[in-house]
Design a protein around this motif. Structure first.
Motif, mmCIF file in Angstrom:
data_model
loop_
_atom_site.group_PDB
_atom_site.id
_atom_site.type_symbol
_atom_site.label_atom_id
_atom_site.label_comp_id
_atom_site.label_asym_id
_atom_site.label_seq_id
_atom_site.Cartn_x
_atom_site.Cartn_y
_atom_site.Cartn_z
ATOM 1 N N VAL A 71 56.358 -3.535 48.746
ATOM 2 C CA VAL A 71 57.681 -3.072 49.157
ATOM 3 C C VAL A 71 58.152 -3.864 50.379
ATOM 4 O O VAL A 71 59.328 -4.213 50.502
ATOM 5 C CB VAL A 71 57.665 -1.562 49.473
ATOM 6 N N GLN A 72 57.218 -4.178 51.277
ATOM 7 C CA GLN A 72 57.563 -4.974 52.455
ATOM 8 C C GLN A 72 58.093 -6.345 52.056
ATOM 9 O O GLN A 72 58.986 -6.890 52.707
ATOM 10 C CB GLN A 72 56.339 -5.127 53.365
ATOM 11 N N GLU A 73 57.559 -6.909 50.971
ATOM 12 C CA GLU A 73 58.078 -8.191 50.481
ATOM 13 C C GLU A 73 59.547 -8.080 50.120
ATOM 14 O O GLU A 73 60.343 -8.983 50.406
ATOM 15 C CB GLU A 73 57.274 -8.660 49.263
ATOM 16 N N TYR A 74 59.916 -6.982 49.458
ATOM 17 C CA TYR A 74 61.319 -6.765 49.105
ATOM 18 C C TYR A 74 62.152 -6.666 50.385
ATOM 19 O O TYR A 74 63.233 -7.271 50.501
ATOM 20 C CB TYR A 74 61.442 -5.497 48.267
ATOM 21 N N VAL A 75 61.658 -5.916 51.378
ATOM 22 C CA VAL A 75 62.361 -5.791 52.653
ATOM 23 C C VAL A 75 62.529 -7.162 53.298
ATOM 24 O O VAL A 75 63.619 -7.523 53.771
ATOM 25 C CB VAL A 75 61.588 -4.848 53.593
ATOM 26 N N ASP A 76 61.469 -7.940 53.303
ATOM 27 C CA ASP A 76 61.513 -9.261 53.939
ATOM 28 C C ASP A 76 62.500 -10.192 53.247
ATOM 29 O O ASP A 76 63.216 -10.953 53.905
ATOM 30 C CB ASP A 76 60.119 -9.886 53.945
ATOM 31 N N VAL A 77 62.521 -10.150 51.925
ATOM 32 C CA VAL A 77 63.433 -11.045 51.216
ATOM 33 C C VAL A 77 64.881 -10.591 51.404
ATOM 34 O O VAL A 77 65.809 -11.412 51.371
ATOM 35 C CB VAL A 77 63.053 -11.172 49.720
ATOM 36 N N CYS A 78 65.096 -9.288 51.633
ATOM 37 C CA CYS A 78 66.438 -8.824 51.993
ATOM 38 C C CYS A 78 66.860 -9.438 53.319
ATOM 39 O O CYS A 78 67.997 -9.922 53.470
ATOM 40 C CB CYS A 78 66.486 -7.301 52.072
ATOM 41 N N ASP A 79 65.953 -9.423 54.309
ATOM 42 C CA ASP A 79 66.251 -10.044 55.603
ATOM 43 C C ASP A 79 66.548 -11.534 55.439
ATOM 44 O O ASP A 79 67.474 -12.075 56.055
ATOM 45 C CB ASP A 79 65.072 -9.857 56.559
ATOM 46 N N TYR A 80 65.744 -12.186 54.610
ATOM 47 C CA TYR A 80 65.944 -13.612 54.353
ATOM 48 C C TYR A 80 67.316 -13.851 53.720
ATOM 49 O O TYR A 80 68.048 -14.772 54.097
ATOM 50 C CB TYR A 80 64.828 -14.108 53.433
#
Length: 500
Positions: free
Chosen positions: A98-107
């Protein structure tokens, strides 16, 4: 957004599929799947929603994607627990996904203010006037969204892979239609409900991120549907080939993330304090069900026996248990069918000359648990070594020379991820060069798994050639136009052509 603001998310009703917990094979819930009629209606609504979404400026789209990332942050432990419950990976990996999804949103938020094409030099600046030129002309590249992006994801990463695609596709101005794996339908529903609330709170139609729960019939419909302007498919090479043919038949665009038969190569000068934990995590993480799982471990003959002994000792310390238990390092396979595939692969390895030095059996407890397994003694070209088995089986192979082991790394049909462990600077750059690894992900002194979102993720050959997440992968979600603008009162032609 007008009438869309008061139009709630609609969940269609079709046949019922029961999802099971891999840790005990107990039913979790019954989830209604979409019929082809439901699919047809959903595509129409998604195409309508795209008209609204495409008119929103890219930075504003980025702001909405940022809010999606924040909404996921607020639910990260609950979603991570759901991933453990329904998919079977351990809790920290579920949260990490889930953190990966959050990170790619930030990206994607930053990317929303950067995407765009260059202004190219027109011939007027380089061609001698007497030969011919086009003064008063501008040559630019315009990038526009493709429209509707179909996203088909696999069971092993039921959150992150959708996130990689959707966050970048959305800031590019596309609507998304998602079909997750039927065995992880609860996760798909939960993620979509979180996204829908953010969209509707911003007076944007929830259909911008549509979900169709379904099986192969829905997937086939998406592959053949000309309204799917891009189809992103993550799954097996076998199914991916069928998808690619169906999409190509209609001259459509596809993004394929398929199988991997990944190798770690350990040279005699390697730091074994790095090698052992790297090989362990790459081979047994997610119970061997990652596309980047290490399936082949090439050891220089001078250190082969030492590494096998140390790795076997490390395997014996792996904590096996319920995936939602914070002390567990290794959980179950996803389905009963996966357990059968594991046993078949172990038997084939034995028949082809391999020796099981650790594991190889089903664990006697409820659920789909098998022992993490190490097999030695096989030749590099054994059929089972060239077969991607989605299970925690590591084939350990000896080598003598750099040139031969680089060739062995490349001889399998897949080309996703690869790693070497060495301190030799020259060897490192040979590994990265044209005669080194032929994979899309090429690592040094780190394992094959654990890709970062800032780099493009994907592989070559039977891995499909697609790229997701970072670098310039955003271009796959857009169409490019080369545009010439004549702002003069004359009509000079290119290449100095004149009609008298």
């Amino acid at each position: 957004a007008g009438p869309w603001a008061s139009r709630p998310l609609r969940w269609v009703k079709g046949r019922v599929v029961t999802t099971y917990c891999p840790a005990n094979n107990e039913p979790i819930a019954s989830v209604r799947q979409a019929s082809l009629e439901d699919y047809e209606e959903t595509v129409k609504k998604a195409k309508e929603a795209w008209k609204v979404w495409a008119d929103i400026p890219a930075p504003k789209r980025g702001e909405i994607v940022r809010q999606i990332g924040d909404a996921l942050r607020q639910k990260i432990k609950a979603l991570g627990s759901l991933v453990s419950l329904e998919m079977g990976k351990i809790f920290v990996e579920g949260v990490g996904e889930v953190q990966e999804y959050v990170d790619v949103c930030d990206y994607a938020v930053g990317l929303s203010r950067m995407i765009g094409g260059p202004i190219l030099p027109s011939e007027s600046k380089y061609v001698y006037v007497l030969v011919g030129s086009r003064p008063g002309h501008a040559l630019i590249e315009q990038w526009n969204p493709v429209g509707l992006v179909g996203i088909i994801t696999a069971f092993n990463f039921p959150v992150a892979v959708y996130g990689w695609n959707s966050a970048v596709a959305m800031i590019c101005g596309n609507a998304c239609l998602w079909k997750g794996a039927p065995t992880t339908s609860l996760i798909s529903v939960a993620v979509t409900k979180i996204i829908a609330k953010v969209l509707e709170d911003n007076r944007v139609p929830g259909a911008v991120c549509s979900l169709v729960c379904g099986g192969a019939d829905v997937g086939t419909a998406m592959a053949r549907d000309e309204r799917m302007d891009l189809l992103s498919f993550t799954g097996s090479t076998k199914v991916g080939k069928q998808v690619a043919l169906m999409v190509q038949e209609r001259f459509g665009r596809s993004l394929l993330e398929l199988g991997g038969n990944n190798a770690i190569i350990v040279f005699e000068d390697a730091d074994l304090n790095l090698v052992i934990p790297s090989a362990l995590f790459a081979a047994v993480g997610t119970a061997g069900q990652r596309c980047t799982t290490a399936r082949r471990l090439f050891l220089h003959e001078s250190i082969h026996d030492e590494v096998v002994a140390k790795l076997s000792k490390a395997y014996a310390q792996v904590r096996i248990g319920d995936p939602w238990d914070s002390d567990t390092l290794y959980g179950p396979l996803h389905t009963k069918e996966a357990v059968k595939m594991f046993l078949d692969a172990v038997e084939q390895a034995k028949q082809q000359g391999g020796s099981v030095v650790y594991g190889g059996k089903v664990i006697s407890r409820p659920g789909n648990y098998v022992e993490p397994t190490i097999v030695t003694g096989l030749p590099h070209n054994a059929p089972i070594v060239h077969t991607e088995t989605f299970a925690p089986i590591l084939y350990v192979l000896k080598f003598k020379e750099e040139e031969e082991v680089f060739a062995w790394n490349n001889e399998v049909k897949q080309g996703l991820s690869s790693s070497i462990f060495t301190k030799d600077l020259g060897r490192i750059f040979r590994w990265l060069g044209p005669k080194g690894s032929d994979c899309g992900i090429v690592n040094v002194n780190i394992p094959t798994s654990g890709a970062e979102i800032g780099g493009a993720f994907g592989g070559e050959k039977h891995t499909g050639g697609g790229r997701e997440s970072g670098s310039d992968s955003w271009k796959l979600y857009m169409r490019r136009s080369t545009c010439t603008i004549n702002y003069s009162k004359n009509l000079p032609l290119a290449q100095g052509i004149k009609f008298q």
